[in-house]
Design a protein around this motif. Structure first.
Motif, PDB file in Angstrom:
ATOM      1  N   SER A 152      26.780  40.258  29.772  1.00  0.00           N
ATOM      2  CA  SER A 152      26.977  41.306  30.771  1.00  0.00           C
ATOM      3  C   SER A 152      28.459  41.588  30.955  1.00  0.00           C
ATOM      4  O   SER A 152      29.206  40.729  31.426  1.00  0.00           O
ATOM      5  CB  SER A 152      26.380  40.863  32.112  1.00  0.00           C
ATOM      6  OG  SER A 152      26.796  41.711  33.157  1.00  0.00           O
ATOM      7  N   PRO A 153      28.907  42.790  30.577  1.00  0.00           N
ATOM      8  CA  PRO A 153      30.315  43.116  30.811  1.00  0.00           C
ATOM      9  C   PRO A 153      30.647  43.137  32.297  1.00  0.00           C
ATOM     10  O   PRO A 153      31.768  42.830  32.694  1.00  0.00           O
ATOM     11  CB  PRO A 153      30.474  44.509  30.179  1.00  0.00           C
ATOM     12  CG  PRO A 153      29.091  45.069  30.118  1.00  0.00           C
ATOM     13  CD  PRO A 153      28.184  43.897  29.928  1.00  0.00           C
ATOM     14  N   ALA A 154      29.661  43.467  33.134  1.00  0.00           N
ATOM     15  CA  ALA A 154      29.900  43.495  34.575  1.00  0.00           C
ATOM     16  C   ALA A 154      30.172  42.091  35.103  1.00  0.00           C
ATOM     17  O   ALA A 154      31.114  41.874  35.869  1.00  0.00           O
ATOM     18  CB  ALA A 154      28.696  44.103  35.292  1.00  0.00           C
ATOM     19  N   ALA A 155      29.349  41.113  34.706  1.00  0.00           N
ATOM     20  CA  ALA A 155      29.528  39.742  35.169  1.00  0.00           C
ATOM     21  C   ALA A 155      30.872  39.188  34.708  1.00  0.00           C
ATOM     22  O   ALA A 155      31.611  38.560  35.482  1.00  0.00           O
ATOM     23  CB  ALA A 155      28.393  38.857  34.668  1.00  0.00           C
ATOM     24  N   ALA A 156      31.208  39.427  33.436  1.00  0.00           N
ATOM     25  CA  ALA A 156      32.478  38.933  32.910  1.00  0.00           C
ATOM     26  C   ALA A 156      33.649  39.623  33.601  1.00  0.00           C
ATOM     27  O   ALA A 156      34.659  38.986  33.917  1.00  0.00           O
ATOM     28  CB  ALA A 156      32.539  39.165  31.397  1.00  0.00           C
ATOM     29  N   GLY A 157      33.517  40.926  33.850  1.00  0.00           N
ATOM     30  CA  GLY A 157      34.584  41.658  34.521  1.00  0.00           C
ATOM     31  C   GLY A 157      34.779  41.207  35.955  1.00  0.00           C
ATOM     32  O   GLY A 157      35.913  41.071  36.426  1.00  0.00           O
ATOM     33  N   VAL A 158      33.679  40.953  36.667  1.00  0.00           N
ATOM     34  CA  VAL A 158      33.768  40.468  38.042  1.00  0.00           C
ATOM     35  C   VAL A 158      34.435  39.100  38.071  1.00  0.00           C
ATOM     36  O   VAL A 158      35.262  38.810  38.938  1.00  0.00           O
ATOM     37  CB  VAL A 158      32.363  40.400  38.679  1.00  0.00           C
ATOM     38  CG1 VAL A 158      32.389  39.600  39.979  1.00  0.00           C
ATOM     39  CG2 VAL A 158      31.842  41.812  38.944  1.00  0.00           C
ATOM     40  N   SER A 159      34.080  38.242  37.124  1.00  0.00           N
ATOM     41  CA  SER A 159      34.694  36.911  37.054  1.00  0.00           C
ATOM     42  C   SER A 159      36.193  37.019  36.821  1.00  0.00           C
ATOM     43  O   SER A 159      36.983  36.348  37.496  1.00  0.00           O
ATOM     44  CB  SER A 159      34.049  36.094  35.937  1.00  0.00           C
ATOM     45  OG  SER A 159      34.672  34.829  35.815  1.00  0.00           O
ATOM     46  N   PHE A 160      36.587  37.861  35.888  1.00  0.00           N
ATOM     47  CA  PHE A 160      38.009  38.020  35.594  1.00  0.00           C
ATOM     48  C   PHE A 160      38.756  38.578  36.806  1.00  0.00           C
ATOM     49  O   PHE A 160      39.848  38.111  37.141  1.00  0.00           O
ATOM     50  CB  PHE A 160      38.194  38.951  34.398  1.00  0.00           C
ATOM     51  CG  PHE A 160      39.636  39.172  34.024  1.00  0.00           C
ATOM     52  CD1 PHE A 160      40.367  38.194  33.386  1.00  0.00           C
ATOM     53  CD2 PHE A 160      40.266  40.379  34.335  1.00  0.00           C
ATOM     54  CE1 PHE A 160      41.705  38.398  33.053  1.00  0.00           C
ATOM     55  CE2 PHE A 160      41.588  40.592  34.007  1.00  0.00           C
ATOM     56  CZ  PHE A 160      42.316  39.598  33.357  1.00  0.00           C
ATOM     57  N   ALA A 161      38.151  39.555  37.479  1.00  0.00           N
ATOM     58  CA  ALA A 161      38.792  40.144  38.659  1.00  0.00           C
ATOM     59  C   ALA A 161      38.904  39.116  39.782  1.00  0.00           C
ATOM     60  O   ALA A 161      39.951  39.003  40.444  1.00  0.00           O
ATOM     61  CB  ALA A 161      37.999  41.361  39.130  1.00  0.00           C
ATOM     62  N   GLY A 162      37.838  38.359  40.012  1.00  0.00           N
ATOM     63  CA  GLY A 162      37.870  37.338  41.055  1.00  0.00           C
ATOM     64  C   GLY A 162      38.913  36.275  40.774  1.00  0.00           C
ATOM     65  O   GLY A 162      39.648  35.849  41.680  1.00  0.00           O
ATOM     66  N   PHE A 163      38.985  35.849  39.524  1.00  0.00           N
ATOM     67  CA  PHE A 163      39.972  34.850  39.124  1.00  0.00           C
ATOM     68  C   PHE A 163      41.385  35.380  39.346  1.00  0.00           C
ATOM     69  O   PHE A 163      42.257  34.669  39.852  1.00  0.00           O
ATOM     70  CB  PHE A 163      39.774  34.498  37.651  1.00  0.00           C
ATOM     71  CG  PHE A 163      40.683  33.415  37.136  1.00  0.00           C
ATOM     72  CD1 PHE A 163      40.280  32.087  37.148  1.00  0.00           C
ATOM     73  CD2 PHE A 163      41.937  33.721  36.624  1.00  0.00           C
ATOM     74  CE1 PHE A 163      41.106  31.086  36.671  1.00  0.00           C
ATOM     75  CE2 PHE A 163      42.773  32.732  36.152  1.00  0.00           C
ATOM     76  CZ  PHE A 163      42.360  31.409  36.169  1.00  0.00           C
ATOM     77  N   THR A 164      41.614  36.623  38.967  1.00  0.00           N
ATOM     78  CA  THR A 164      42.930  37.234  39.124  1.00  0.00           C
ATOM     79  C   THR A 164      43.352  37.291  40.584  1.00  0.00           C
ATOM     80  O   THR A 164      44.481  36.924  40.940  1.00  0.00           O
ATOM     81  CB  THR A 164      42.937  38.645  38.525  1.00  0.00           C
ATOM     82  OG1 THR A 164      42.603  38.581  37.132  1.00  0.00           O
ATOM     83  CG2 THR A 164      44.302  39.304  38.681  1.00  0.00           C
ATOM     84  N   VAL A 165      42.448  37.744  41.446  1.00  0.00           N
ATOM     85  CA  VAL A 165      42.751  37.818  42.878  1.00  0.00           C
ATOM     86  C   VAL A 165      43.035  36.423  43.430  1.00  0.00           C
ATOM     87  O   VAL A 165      43.990  36.218  44.194  1.00  0.00           O
ATOM     88  CB  VAL A 165      41.591  38.472  43.642  1.00  0.00           C
ATOM     89  CG1 VAL A 165      41.811  38.361  45.151  1.00  0.00           C
ATOM     90  CG2 VAL A 165      41.448  39.934  43.238  1.00  0.00           C
ATOM     91  N   GLY A 166      42.210  35.446  43.043  1.00  0.00           N
ATOM     92  CA  GLY A 166      42.420  34.081  43.505  1.00  0.00           C
ATOM     93  C   GLY A 166      43.759  33.520  43.068  1.00  0.00           C
ATOM     94  O   GLY A 166      44.463  32.868  43.853  1.00  0.00           O
ATOM     95  N   ALA A 167      44.128  33.780  41.820  1.00  0.00           N
ATOM     96  CA  ALA A 167      45.400  33.271  41.300  1.00  0.00           C
ATOM     97  C   ALA A 167      46.586  33.924  42.006  1.00  0.00           C
ATOM     98  O   ALA A 167      47.561  33.249  42.366  1.00  0.00           O
ATOM     99  CB  ALA A 167      45.479  33.512  39.797  1.00  0.00           C
ATOM    100  N   VAL A 168      46.507  35.235  42.211  1.00  0.00           N
ATOM    101  CA  VAL A 168      47.609  35.952  42.862  1.00  0.00           C
ATOM    102  C   VAL A 168      47.776  35.504  44.313  1.00  0.00           C
ATOM    103  O   VAL A 168      48.885  35.178  44.758  1.00  0.00           O
ATOM    104  CB  VAL A 168      47.379  37.481  42.797  1.00  0.00           C
ATOM    105  CG1 VAL A 168      48.387  38.216  43.674  1.00  0.00           C
ATOM    106  CG2 VAL A 168      47.479  37.971  41.358  1.00  0.00           C
ATOM    107  N   LEU A 169      46.673  35.464  45.046  1.00  0.00           N
ATOM    108  CA  LEU A 169      46.747  35.057  46.451  1.00  0.00           C
ATOM    109  C   LEU A 169      47.120  33.579  46.574  1.00  0.00           C
ATOM    110  O   LEU A 169      47.873  33.201  47.485  1.00  0.00           O
ATOM    111  CB  LEU A 169      45.412  35.329  47.150  1.00  0.00           C
ATOM    112  CG  LEU A 169      45.014  36.796  47.279  1.00  0.00           C
ATOM    113  CD1 LEU A 169      43.684  36.923  48.007  1.00  0.00           C
ATOM    114  CD2 LEU A 169      46.097  37.601  47.997  1.00  0.00           C
ATOM    115  N   GLY A 170      46.583  32.763  45.668  1.00  0.00           N
ATOM    116  CA  GLY A 170      46.915  31.343  45.690  1.00  0.00           C
ATOM    117  C   GLY A 170      48.392  31.108  45.436  1.00  0.00           C
ATOM    118  O   GLY A 170      49.035  30.293  46.118  1.00  0.00           O
ATOM    119  N   ALA A 171      48.944  31.810  44.455  1.00  0.00           N
ATOM    120  CA  ALA A 171      50.366  31.658  44.145  1.00  0.00           C
ATOM    121  C   ALA A 171      51.228  32.108  45.317  1.00  0.00           C
ATOM    122  O   ALA A 171      52.224  31.454  45.661  1.00  0.00           O
ATOM    123  CB  ALA A 171      50.707  32.467  42.887  1.00  0.00           C
TER     124      ALA A 171
END
Length: 238
Positions: A57-76
């Motif tokens: 599912s491109p949607a599931a993979a895209g959501v995971s990548f977006a969530g990871f990105t937001v988490g990394a940015v906010l975490g940093a």
């Protein structure tokens, strides 16, 4: 304030590596196939899915990548602000990760995400995003801690170094010694153990939400214990 290197910190990294295996068991077997911590694999899933590969599912993979990105940015951002104020950022980072994982477990529980192969719907993607966000925070945290051979979300480099350090294949450019080899072996073993534990719990029909709560509770406990550790056991350098 950066946590001081030592057996205690190394042990925390090993436990976090175990939790990655548990998390990815839920991600791959229930939410996916998709990864939430190992974004290298997830990016490949996304690229394969965009070509129309069956079962992805491109949607599931895209959501995971977006969530990871937001988490990394906010975490940093969060960890940098706390560090700049001379406070310990490691414990609250672990607690923040735990809260996101716990929230993902709650959403999974309330929406009846009970078995592998659950349909890809709104709540399903919400769980993916929350867990991936937690893993984004985790990756920033472990990157700042910099415990050699224990990044907690991948074991490929540790496995390569472990094999390269074998007596018959010894590479002088790869650090050797009991401490290095022990960390590498722990990294590989912890990842395998976590994946085995997570898959076994799911096989035994433990609800995915409950399985997600295992790493959430562990991360929360580690954060709280470290927070209660005297400041003298931390390093002043960030």
């Amino acid at each position: 304030m950066k946590p001081r290197a030592g057996v205690g910190l190394t042990s925390i990294m090993v436990v976090l590596t175990v939790t990655t295996g548990v998390i990815e068991a839920v991600s791959f077997l229930v939410l996916g196939p998709v990864f939430t911590a190992v974004q290298t694999g997830n990016l490949l899933f996304l690229s394969f899915a965009l070509t129309g590969a069956a079962g992805l599912s491109p949607a599931a993979a895209g959501v995971s990548f977006a969530g990871f990105t937001v988490g990394a940015v906010l975490g940093a951002r969060f960890e940098s602000i706390v560090d700049a104020r001379g406070r310990r950022w490691f414990p609250p980072a672990l607690i923040g990760e735990a809260l996101l994982l716990g929230l993902g477990g709650v959403v999974a529980w309330r929406t009846g995400l009970d078995a592998p192969g659950a349909s890809a719907n709104g709540p399903h993607f919400a769980v993916v995003a929350l867990v991936a966000g937690a893993m984004g925070v985790r990756n920033v945290t472990t990157l700042r801690v910099r415990v050699a051979d224990l990044p907690t979300t991948v074991s490929t480099r540790a496995l390569t170094a472990l094999l390269g350090g074998l007596p018959l294949l010894s590479d002088t450019r790869i650090g050797s010694g009991a401490t290095n080899e022990g960390r590498r072996l722990a990294s590989v073993g912890a990842m395998f153990t976590g994946g085995l534990l997570g898959a076994w719990l799911l096989h035994e029909e433990v609800r995915p939400a409950a399985v997600l709560l295992v790493p959430a509770v562990l991360a929360l406990a580690l954060g709280m214990v470290f927070w209660l550790t005297p400041r003298e056991r931390t390093s002043e350098t960030g």
